[in-house]
Design an enzyme around this catalytic site. Structure first.
Site, PDB file in Angstrom:
ATOM      1  N   GLY A  54       9.596 -16.986 -16.827  1.00  0.00           N
ATOM      2  CA  GLY A  54       8.866 -18.050 -17.511  1.00  0.00           C
ATOM      3  C   GLY A  54       9.111 -19.448 -16.965  1.00  0.00           C
ATOM      4  N   GLU A 109      15.265 -24.168 -18.853  1.00  0.00           N
ATOM      5  CA  GLU A 109      14.541 -23.169 -19.655  1.00  0.00           C
ATOM      6  C   GLU A 109      13.102 -23.589 -19.846  1.00  0.00           C
ATOM      7  OE1 GLU A 109      14.631 -20.283 -20.910  1.00  0.00           O
ATOM      8  OE2 GLU A 109      16.502 -19.821 -21.929  1.00  0.00           O
ATOM      9  N   ASP A 110      12.225 -22.611 -19.985  1.00  0.00           N
ATOM     10  CA  ASP A 110      10.838 -22.909 -20.345  1.00  0.00           C
ATOM     11  C   ASP A 110      10.768 -23.238 -21.835  1.00  0.00           C
ATOM     12  OD1 ASP A 110      11.555 -20.314 -20.921  1.00  0.00           O
ATOM     13  OD2 ASP A 110       9.733 -19.394 -20.137  1.00  0.00           O
ATOM     14  N   ASP A 113      13.742 -20.935 -28.329  1.00  0.00           N
ATOM     15  CA  ASP A 113      13.156 -20.517 -29.601  1.00  0.00           C
ATOM     16  C   ASP A 113      14.300 -20.257 -30.588  1.00  0.00           C
ATOM     17  OD1 ASP A 113      11.248 -19.639 -31.392  1.00  0.00           O
ATOM     18  OD2 ASP A 113      10.981 -17.696 -30.470  1.00  0.00           O
ATOM     19  N   LYS A 141      11.363 -25.054 -29.808  1.00  0.00           N
ATOM     20  CA  LYS A 141      10.796 -24.653 -31.101  1.00  0.00           C
ATOM     21  C   LYS A 141      11.897 -24.739 -32.150  1.00  0.00           C
ATOM     22  CE  LYS A 141       7.157 -21.434 -29.913  1.00  0.00           C
ATOM     23  NZ  LYS A 141       6.785 -20.005 -29.978  1.00  0.00           N
ATOM     24  N   PHE A 162       2.951 -19.101 -31.723  1.00  0.00           N
ATOM     25  CA  PHE A 162       3.060 -18.456 -30.423  1.00  0.00           C
ATOM     26  C   PHE A 162       2.087 -19.113 -29.451  1.00  0.00           C
ATOM     27  CE2 PHE A 162       2.322 -15.275 -27.181  1.00  0.00           C
ATOM     28  CZ  PHE A 162       3.615 -14.889 -26.883  1.00  0.00           C
ATOM     29  N   ASP A 169       4.127 -16.339 -21.385  1.00  0.00           N
ATOM     30  CA  ASP A 169       3.212 -15.197 -21.319  1.00  0.00           C
ATOM     31  C   ASP A 169       2.968 -14.554 -22.667  1.00  0.00           C
ATOM     32  OD1 ASP A 169       5.990 -14.149 -21.370  1.00  0.00           O
ATOM     33  OD2 ASP A 169       4.999 -12.203 -21.201  1.00  0.00           O
ATOM     34  N   ARG A 175       0.432 -16.667 -17.882  1.00  0.00           N
ATOM     35  CA  ARG A 175       1.449 -17.586 -17.353  1.00  0.00           C
ATOM     36  C   ARG A 175       0.813 -18.664 -16.488  1.00  0.00           C
ATOM     37  NH1 ARG A 175       6.598 -15.296 -18.185  1.00  0.00           N
ATOM     38  NH2 ARG A 175       6.719 -13.037 -17.991  1.00  0.00           N
TER      39      ARG A 175
HETATM   40  P1  IMP Z   1      15.087 -17.125 -27.687  1.00  0.00           P
HETATM   41  O1  IMP Z   1      15.348 -18.614 -27.614  1.00  0.00           O
HETATM   42  O2  IMP Z   1      16.284 -16.274 -27.411  1.00  0.00           O
HETATM   43  O3  IMP Z   1      14.393 -16.750 -28.963  1.00  0.00           O
HETATM   44  O4  IMP Z   1      14.104 -16.683 -26.529  1.00  0.00           O
HETATM   45  C1  IMP Z   1      13.200 -17.512 -25.945  1.00  0.00           C
HETATM   46  C2  IMP Z   1      12.290 -16.647 -25.105  1.00  0.00           C
HETATM   47  O5  IMP Z   1      11.266 -16.097 -25.942  1.00  0.00           O
HETATM   48  C3  IMP Z   1      11.581 -17.467 -24.063  1.00  0.00           C
HETATM   49  O6  IMP Z   1      12.278 -17.476 -22.841  1.00  0.00           O
HETATM   50  C4  IMP Z   1      10.231 -16.784 -23.974  1.00  0.00           C
HETATM   51  O7  IMP Z   1      10.262 -15.715 -23.047  1.00  0.00           O
HETATM   52  C5  IMP Z   1      10.007 -16.198 -25.335  1.00  0.00           C
HETATM   53  N1  IMP Z   1       9.142 -17.050 -26.176  1.00  0.00           N
HETATM   54  C6  IMP Z   1       9.497 -17.785 -27.261  1.00  0.00           C
HETATM   55  N2  IMP Z   1       8.440 -18.408 -27.805  1.00  0.00           N
HETATM   56  C7  IMP Z   1       7.376 -18.062 -27.035  1.00  0.00           C
HETATM   57  C8  IMP Z   1       5.963 -18.402 -27.084  1.00  0.00           C
HETATM   58  O8  IMP Z   1       5.456 -19.144 -27.948  1.00  0.00           O
HETATM   59  N3  IMP Z   1       5.188 -17.849 -26.103  1.00  0.00           N
HETATM   60  C9  IMP Z   1       5.682 -17.029 -25.140  1.00  0.00           C
HETATM   61  N4  IMP Z   1       6.981 -16.695 -25.042  1.00  0.00           N
HETATM   62  C10 IMP Z   1       7.826 -17.203 -25.994  1.00  0.00           C
HETATM   63 MG    MG Z   2       8.182 -13.735 -22.355  1.00  0.00          MG
END
Ligand code: IMP
Ligand code: MG
Length: 191
Positions: A54, A109-110, A113, A141, A162, A169, A175
């Site tokens: 990502g 990081e992209d 979340d 987020k 989302f 993606d 992407r």
């Molecule tokens: P977390 O912070 O461990 O919940 O994971 C974050 C990952 O969840 C990111 O690297 C993305 O791959 C995926 N992700 C979280 N929100 C989104 C979204 O809105 N669209 C697409 N991928 C997302």
């Molecule tokens: Mg993903």
């Protein structure tokens, strides 16, 4: 030369119900993040670390906006089941090639979340004794956060929705959209 296709020639655009952040807004924000990082890390040759896939577009654009000496490396983690995800467990499928002991590391990081993946990876990297380890994310987020993660450089806060595009993606698609948008409902459930 601008390689980004115009909106009406992009066949993915039909699946998007709303554009939240335009590619121009993304470009402008990244340029200012690049300037800030360049000032903060002058003469320190930081190592930028990203997690595939990502972060691909953000890393490429961020690095081109940086005007100091840098290095870059990538990690890859396996996609996790919902149970292991809840425990914050991820499997490293590809580790860094660069030793980070004694280095200034910027973890790119992209989107952050829940923060579970990032927390796991930061703990892993901390055991390798970098001089410093900071987080730079393009999207944040805050509503979903389960673990408090200090974020030094942040591009945009996103609503609790989302989104796809600019590296993010839905089942590996979208992407390559140059903006951040919301998927039409029927596109979410089609393959
Ligand atoms: P977390 O912070 O461990 O919940 O994971 C974050 C990952 O969840 C990111 O690297 C993305 O791959 C995926 N992700 C979280 N929100 C989104 C979204 O809105 N669209 C697409 N991928 C997302
Ligand atoms: Mg993903």
């Amino acid at each position: 030369m601008n390689l980004i296709p115009t909106m009406n020639s992009n066949e993915l655009v039909a699946d998007i119900s709303e554009i939240l952040i335009s590619s121009e807004e993304i470009d402008e924000r990244i340029r200012s993040m690049g300037a800030e990082i360049s000032a903060d890390y002058a003469n320190q040759r930081p190592l930028f670390v990203g997690v595939l896939k990502g972060v691909l577009f953000f890393m490429a654009d961020l690095l081109r906006s940086i005007t100091i000496d840098v290095e870059v490396d990538f990690m890859a983690v396996s996609s996790y089941s919902s149970e292991t995800r809840d425990q914050g467990l991820v499997r490293l499928v590809k580790d860094l090639e660069t030793p980070i002991a004694g280095r200034h590391v910027i973890f790119v990081e992209d989107v952050v979340d829940t923060g579970l993946t990032l927390n796991y990876l930061l703990r892993n990297l901390t055991t390798r004794d970098p001089v410093s380890l900071e987080v730079c994310t393009l999207f944040n987020k805050p509503k979903h956060r389960l673990i408090d993660i200090p974020i030094k450089y942040k591009g945009f806060d996103l609503p609790d929705q989302f989104v796809v595009g600019y590296g993010l993606d839905h089942r590996e698609r979208y992407r390559n959209l140059p903006f951040i948008g919301i998927l039409q409902e029927d596109a979410v459930y089609s393959s």
